[in-house]
Design a protein around this motif. Structure first.
Motif, PDB file in Angstrom:
ATOM      1  N   GLY A 219     -97.605-104.063  -6.859  1.00 39.70           N
ATOM      2  CA  GLY A 219     -97.367-103.900  -8.164  1.00 39.70           C
ATOM      3  C   GLY A 219     -96.453-104.581  -9.020  1.00 39.70           C
ATOM      4  N   TRP A 220     -95.361-105.404  -8.395  1.00 36.76           N
ATOM      5  CA  TRP A 220     -94.523-106.247  -8.968  1.00 36.76           C
ATOM      6  C   TRP A 220     -95.365-107.516  -9.284  1.00 36.76           C
ATOM      7  N   ILE A 221     -96.176-108.034  -8.330  1.00 36.53           N
ATOM      8  CA  ILE A 221     -96.854-109.252  -8.429  1.00 36.53           C
ATOM      9  C   ILE A 221     -97.865-108.838  -9.518  1.00 36.53           C
ATOM     10  N   ILE A 222     -98.665-108.048  -9.657  1.00 35.69           N
ATOM     11  CA  ILE A 222     -99.745-107.708 -10.504  1.00 35.69           C
ATOM     12  C   ILE A 222     -98.947-107.641 -12.105  1.00 35.69           C
ATOM     13  N   LYS A 223     -97.649-106.831 -11.990  1.00 34.16           N
ATOM     14  CA  LYS A 223     -97.064-106.888 -13.306  1.00 34.16           C
ATOM     15  C   LYS A 223     -96.586-108.105 -13.650  1.00 34.16           C
TER      16      LYS A 223
ATOM     17  N   ASP B 177     -94.801-121.313 -15.385  1.00 39.61           N
ATOM     18  CA  ASP B 177     -93.033-121.378 -15.478  1.00 39.61           C
ATOM     19  C   ASP B 177     -92.975-119.635 -15.168  1.00 39.61           C
ATOM     20  N   PRO B 178     -92.676-119.229 -13.822  1.00 39.65           N
ATOM     21  CA  PRO B 178     -92.516-117.727 -13.650  1.00 39.65           C
ATOM     22  C   PRO B 178     -91.681-117.021 -14.517  1.00 39.65           C
ATOM     23  N   SER B 179     -90.695-117.602 -15.197  1.00 37.32           N
ATOM     24  CA  SER B 179     -89.792-117.016 -16.238  1.00 37.32           C
ATOM     25  C   SER B 179     -90.513-116.750 -17.452  1.00 37.32           C
ATOM     26  N   VAL B 180     -91.419-117.014 -17.967  1.00 39.25           N
ATOM     27  CA  VAL B 180     -92.185-117.077 -19.157  1.00 39.25           C
ATOM     28  C   VAL B 180     -93.753-116.420 -19.038  1.00 39.25           C
ATOM     29  N   LEU B 181     -93.770-115.462 -18.139  1.00 38.19           N
ATOM     30  CA  LEU B 181     -95.206-115.232 -18.026  1.00 38.19           C
ATOM     31  C   LEU B 181     -95.781-114.017 -19.107  1.00 38.19           C
ATOM     32  N   TRP B 182     -94.763-113.506 -19.518  1.00 36.52           N
ATOM     33  CA  TRP B 182     -95.035-112.268 -20.629  1.00 36.52           C
ATOM     34  C   TRP B 182     -94.459-112.650 -21.762  1.00 36.52           C
ATOM     35  N   GLU B 183     -95.180-112.717 -22.716  1.00 38.64           N
ATOM     36  CA  GLU B 183     -94.518-112.786 -24.334  1.00 38.64           C
ATOM     37  C   GLU B 183     -93.418-111.686 -24.315  1.00 38.64           C
ATOM     38  N   ASP B 184     -93.809-110.492 -23.878  1.00 35.45           N
ATOM     39  CA  ASP B 184     -93.074-109.245 -24.204  1.00 35.45           C
ATOM     40  C   ASP B 184     -91.804-109.157 -23.431  1.00 35.45           C
TER      41      ASP B 184
ATOM     42  N   GLY C 146     -91.021-112.001  -0.922  1.00 38.26           N
ATOM     43  CA  GLY C 146     -92.043-111.855  -1.694  1.00 38.26           C
ATOM     44  C   GLY C 146     -91.885-112.538  -3.244  1.00 38.26           C
ATOM     45  N   LYS C 147     -90.760-112.152  -3.757  1.00 39.24           N
ATOM     46  CA  LYS C 147     -90.346-112.780  -5.120  1.00 39.24           C
ATOM     47  C   LYS C 147     -90.474-114.087  -4.858  1.00 39.24           C
ATOM     48  N   HIS C 148     -89.603-114.612  -3.989  1.00 41.11           N
ATOM     49  CA  HIS C 148     -89.263-116.281  -3.706  1.00 41.11           C
ATOM     50  C   HIS C 148     -90.744-116.765  -3.681  1.00 41.11           C
ATOM     51  N   PHE C 149     -91.760-116.313  -2.684  1.00 39.06           N
ATOM     52  CA  PHE C 149     -93.013-116.828  -2.438  1.00 39.06           C
ATOM     53  C   PHE C 149     -93.457-116.865  -3.803  1.00 39.06           C
ATOM     54  N   TRP C 150     -93.824-115.820  -4.448  1.00 37.46           N
ATOM     55  CA  TRP C 150     -94.380-115.800  -5.661  1.00 37.46           C
ATOM     56  C   TRP C 150     -93.960-116.690  -6.678  1.00 37.46           C
ATOM     57  N   TYR C 151     -92.697-116.817  -7.087  1.00 37.18           N
ATOM     58  CA  TYR C 151     -92.272-118.093  -7.854  1.00 37.18           C
ATOM     59  C   TYR C 151     -92.424-119.333  -7.367  1.00 37.18           C
ATOM     60  N   LYS C 152     -92.599-119.518  -6.004  1.00 35.56           N
ATOM     61  CA  LYS C 152     -92.854-120.830  -5.642  1.00 35.56           C
ATOM     62  C   LYS C 152     -94.276-120.895  -5.880  1.00 35.56           C
ATOM     63  N   LYS C 153     -95.253-120.289  -5.784  1.00 32.77           N
ATOM     64  CA  LYS C 153     -96.748-120.286  -5.967  1.00 32.77           C
ATOM     65  C   LYS C 153     -96.885-120.499  -7.481  1.00 32.77           C
TER      66      LYS C 153
ATOM     67  N   ALA D 201    -101.554-109.788  -1.705  1.00 39.26           N
ATOM     68  CA  ALA D 201    -101.995-109.631  -0.296  1.00 39.26           C
ATOM     69  C   ALA D 201    -101.637-110.896   0.366  1.00 39.26           C
ATOM     70  N   ASP D 202    -101.868-112.101   0.047  1.00 37.18           N
ATOM     71  CA  ASP D 202    -101.280-113.154   0.510  1.00 37.18           C
ATOM     72  C   ASP D 202     -99.769-113.340   0.681  1.00 37.18           C
ATOM     73  N   ILE D 203     -99.190-112.950  -0.453  1.00 39.50           N
ATOM     74  CA  ILE D 203     -97.581-112.986  -0.540  1.00 39.50           C
ATOM     75  C   ILE D 203     -97.187-112.063   0.375  1.00 39.50           C
ATOM     76  N   PHE D 204     -97.666-110.996   0.428  1.00 45.34           N
ATOM     77  CA  PHE D 204     -97.008-110.046   1.349  1.00 45.34           C
ATOM     78  C   PHE D 204     -97.244-110.217   2.808  1.00 45.34           C
ATOM     79  N   GLN D 205     -98.365-110.973   3.138  1.00 45.45           N
ATOM     80  CA  GLN D 205     -98.613-111.165   4.550  1.00 45.45           C
ATOM     81  C   GLN D 205     -97.695-112.354   4.962  1.00 45.45           C
ATOM     82  N   GLU D 206     -97.239-113.305   4.132  1.00 40.60           N
ATOM     83  CA  GLU D 206     -96.420-114.420   4.261  1.00 40.60           C
ATOM     84  C   GLU D 206     -94.979-113.783   4.509  1.00 40.60           C
ATOM     85  N   ALA D 207     -94.726-113.062   3.701  1.00 42.67           N
ATOM     86  CA  ALA D 207     -93.238-112.301   3.790  1.00 42.67           C
ATOM     87  C   ALA D 207     -93.187-111.663   5.139  1.00 42.67           C
ATOM     88  N   LEU D 208     -94.261-110.860   5.566  1.00 44.26           N
ATOM     89  CA  LEU D 208     -94.193-110.103   6.771  1.00 44.26           C
ATOM     90  C   LEU D 208     -94.192-111.013   7.855  1.00 44.26           C
TER      91      LEU D 208
END
Length: 178
Positions: free
Chosen positions: A22-26, A82-89, A68-75, A35-42
């Motif tokens: 849910g967080w990654i989709i958001k 830039d992970p910090s500006v993904l959404w305009e809102d 998971g957050k770390h891996f997502w930001y790395k990806k 699924a990939d990120i969670f598998q890596e985290a696990l």
């Protein structure tokens, strides 16, 4: 988990994958990314629990989410996004960084509390430490604790657990005041 128990792995997956997904989709990812990120985290968690010196100081959920957050930001960085500006809102970059700093601060405060709880458990002594560990960590029933600790019945074990917990709280909150 360290023993490779498939039921434990399945339970961890069921409880934690939906949260990370849910967080990654958001944050602009797809279900396949999640699924990939969670598998890596696990896999990181599984690798860590194999080590004899590993001590989990947070919940498994918190640990997996942080990885998971770390891996997502790395990806995202690898993809040139830039992970910090993904959404305009989501506000300004400064707001996003501040929010992340707040999350880190909360996590650090939680770690301090876990350390204080460990210290309080060391101070409480036996048999309280073992009794509380049996109940809260090993998920033993009052019947099992009664038999293991030699109490006459489950009600006596429950009363002793209550007294031990009250002592632990007193020690813990005394540490908080200092």
């Amino acid at each position: 988990l360290a023993a490779g128990d498939r039921e434990v792995t399945t339970e961890i997956y069921k409880k934690n994958y939906p949260i990370i997904k849910g967080w990654i989709i958001k944050k602009g990812g797809a279900e396949a990314d999640a699924a990939d990120i969670f598998q890596e985290a696990l896999m990181v968690l599984f690798g860590k629990v194999q080590g004899t010196d590993f001590k989990l100081t947070s919940s498994i959920s918190t640990y997996l989410f942080a990885i998971g957050k770390h891996f997502w930001y790395k990806k995202l960085e690898k993809l040139g996004r830039d992970p910090s500006v993904l959404w305009e809102d989501t506000g300004t970059l400064e707001d996003t960084v501040t929010g992340y700093d707040d999350e880190i601060k909360v996590h650090e405060e939680r770690e301090v509390h876990y350390d204080q709880l460990d210290q309080a458990l060391e101070q409480i002594g036996e048999p309280c430490r073992s009794l509380l560990k049996a109940y809260y960590h090993d998920d033993k029933t009052m019947q099992e604790i009664s038999a293991d600790f030699g109490y006459t019945n489950a009600e006596n074990a429950k009363n002793q657990k209550y007294k031990c917990l009250a002592r632990l709280k007193k020690i813990f909150f005394t540490m908080q005041v200092r």
